[in-house]
Enzyme design. Structure first.
Site, mmCIF file in Angstrom:
data_model
loop_
_atom_site.group_PDB
_atom_site.id
_atom_site.type_symbol
_atom_site.label_atom_id
_atom_site.label_comp_id
_atom_site.label_asym_id
_atom_site.label_seq_id
_atom_site.Cartn_x
_atom_site.Cartn_y
_atom_site.Cartn_z
ATOM 1 N N HIS A 74 0.842 -1.203 0.165
ATOM 2 C CA HIS A 74 0.110 0.110 -0.169
ATOM 3 C C HIS A 74 0.677 0.996 -0.325
ATOM 4 C CE1 HIS A 74 0.241 0.953 4.101
ATOM 5 N NE2 HIS A 74 0.233 -0.294 4.790
ATOM 6 N N ASP A 117 0.100 4.394 0.983
ATOM 7 C CA ASP A 117 -0.455 5.626 1.624
ATOM 8 C C ASP A 117 0.451 4.718 3.133
ATOM 9 O OD1 ASP A 117 -2.036 2.815 1.795
ATOM 10 O OD2 ASP A 117 -3.386 4.416 3.638
ATOM 11 N N ASP A 145 6.553 1.343 6.964
ATOM 12 C CA ASP A 145 5.473 1.008 6.367
ATOM 13 C C ASP A 145 4.998 1.658 5.909
ATOM 14 O OD1 ASP A 145 2.486 -0.201 7.032
ATOM 15 O OD2 ASP A 145 1.857 1.016 9.230
ATOM 16 N N GLU A 168 -4.965 2.186 2.412
ATOM 17 C CA GLU A 168 -4.416 0.256 3.257
ATOM 18 C C GLU A 168 -5.547 0.714 4.557
ATOM 19 O OE1 GLU A 168 -3.540 -2.139 5.990
ATOM 20 O OE2 GLU A 168 -2.430 -0.321 6.076
ATOM 21 N N GLU A 169 -4.732 1.959 4.797
ATOM 22 C CA GLU A 169 -4.563 2.458 6.193
ATOM 23 C C GLU A 169 -5.215 3.103 6.498
ATOM 24 O OE1 GLU A 169 -1.876 1.671 8.605
ATOM 25 O OE2 GLU A 169 -0.129 2.411 7.062
ATOM 26 N N GLU A 208 3.953 -5.884 4.031
ATOM 27 C CA GLU A 208 4.264 -5.457 5.095
ATOM 28 C C GLU A 208 5.440 -5.954 5.967
ATOM 29 O OE1 GLU A 208 1.719 -2.745 6.487
ATOM 30 O OE2 GLU A 208 -0.276 -3.638 4.792
ATOM 31 N N HIS A 227 3.948 3.673 12.799
ATOM 32 C CA HIS A 227 2.681 4.879 13.377
ATOM 33 C C HIS A 227 3.567 5.411 14.007
ATOM 34 C CE1 HIS A 227 -0.912 2.179 11.702
ATOM 35 N NE2 HIS A 227 -0.210 2.425 11.027
#
Length: 384
Positions: free
Chosen positions: A69, A71, A101, A133-134, A161, A357
């Site tokens: 992903h 984003d 990520d 995705e997030e 991931e 994150h």
């Protein structure tokens, strides 16, 4: 371009989920075109975001899909010590939002495109890069809609991931739900003539907590997960305007993170039945303008791939050191590829989810190099 150079370009695009990812997608599309690789952009309804799908090698064979992903999560309010959108090296680590990520994996996958384009491949390599995705694996669904109509689909998938370059064969599914409780307002001196939405919401939250406790005690259990059972959690709760007003509305959000063998629909139905059969009758005794509304916010299925599946053997064969397979509690797009397209998937990528994150997110140089090694062995595998 090396994977590090590509990563520097990729992280320079602020692709926070609330923003567009088109600059990054167009960069990737132009990069692929340099090597004669055609790609398809699959736009969202607004035209401000897109997935990208490309095939390198024979178009009439299944092959291996590398999925990631584009984003990232927001940086607002986080105490970064360097610009989150400029790749910065410190202590053998590459810092930037998305470095772990999961733009590190995408960079490593793109770095082998020149090699793949120069060789005759007996097995194609598919690239599948998604948006949003997030915020619930939203964008990939549009790409899957298109892939359902393809004459040939990938035979297997690696979802990149961050797993510290370990092969993961399963992850939990997730269902996020918002509950709106409508009561009847009134003066707090006469609460029996009103319906307190907060109190009934609290009763339903307590039931959700009881269901979580049952899973904790009774299972089912899977010891491969750090939390070995299905969990329920209430994370947001809002209601009321003033202490002397019986509140007529309350909302709260909860999530179910379930083992692949547990059905979230069954769990949700149990919660809805408690609201309708236990709580609502008492509320209706005061007013008919009351009730519960359940709205699904997001969700994705769990993933389980058999340890002896071909994709597991294939992925393990790409690593420099073999290790036991395991499972992860966070979700990926792998469950959707598996459930909707029948593409067996594993999760394997550079970096640790513990670095994602948060401020000063990073991928270590060693992890990025390990991923480059995996990609190099993939080239050898599909070209021989």
């Amino acid at each position: 371009m090396t994977s590090r150079e590509l990563l520097a370009r990729l992280v320079s695009f602020d692709t926070t989920s609330a923003l567009s990812n088109l600059e990054l997608i167009h960069f990737v599309q132009e990069y692929l075109a340099q090597y004669g690789v055609e790609s398809q952009c699959i736009d969202d309804d607004t035209g401000s975001k897109a997935n990208l799908y490309a095939t390198i090698g024979p178009q009439d064979k299944c092959g291996i899909m590398l999925s990631g992903h584009t984003d990232v999560v927001p940086v607002k309010g986080q105490p970064w010590t360097s610009d989150p959108f400029t790749l910065t090296e410190r202590d053998e680590r590459l810092y930037a939002r998305g470095s772990c990520d999961m733009k590190g994996f995408i960079a490593s996958a793109l770095a082998i495109v020149p090699q793949l384009s120069r060789q005759t491949l007996h097995m194609p390599v598919h690239l599948a890069f998604s948006y949003d995705e997030e915020v619930g694996c939203l964008g990939v669904r549009r790409m899957i809609d298109v892939m359902e109509g393809l004459p040939v689909r990938p035979a297997m998938a690696i979802i990149g991931e961050p797993t510290s370059m370990k092969v993961m064969i399963g992850h939990k599914g997730k269902r996020s739900v918002r509950v709106t409780v409508t009561g009847q307002s009134g003066h707090s001196a006469y609460p029996t003539e009103a319906v307190n939405a907060i109190e009934y919401a609290a009763e339903l939250v307590a039931e959700i907590r009881r269901i979580h406790a049952e899973f904790k005690v009774n299972g089912p259990f899977d010891s491969d997960y750090r939390v070995p059972h299905t969990t329920l959690h209430v994370g947001v709760f809002n209601g009321g305007t003033a202490l002397n007003i019986v509140p007529n509305q309350c909302t709260f959000d909860f999530e179910i993170r379930h083992l692949p063998q547990d059905d979230p629909d069954v769990i949700l139905q149990r919660i809805q039945d408690y609201a309708a059969k236990v709580l609502l009758p008492d509320m209706l005794g005061v007013s008919v303008k009351v009730g519960f509304d359940f709205m699904t916010l997001s969700g994705y299925p769990g993933l389980y791939t058999a340890p002896d599946a071909a994709v597991v053997e294939f992925a393990r064969g790409l690593l420099s050191e073999d290790s036991d397979v395991s499972k992860i509690s966070f979700g990926t797009e792998g469950g959707l590829f598996s459930e909707r397209l029948g593409i067996p998937a594993v999760v394997c990528g550079p970096g640790s989810i513990q670095q994602a994150h948060k401020a000063d997110e990073y991928v270590s140089l060693a992890q990025l190099q390990a991923c480059d090694g995996m990609m190099g062995r993939l080239v050898e595998r599909v070209a021989r």
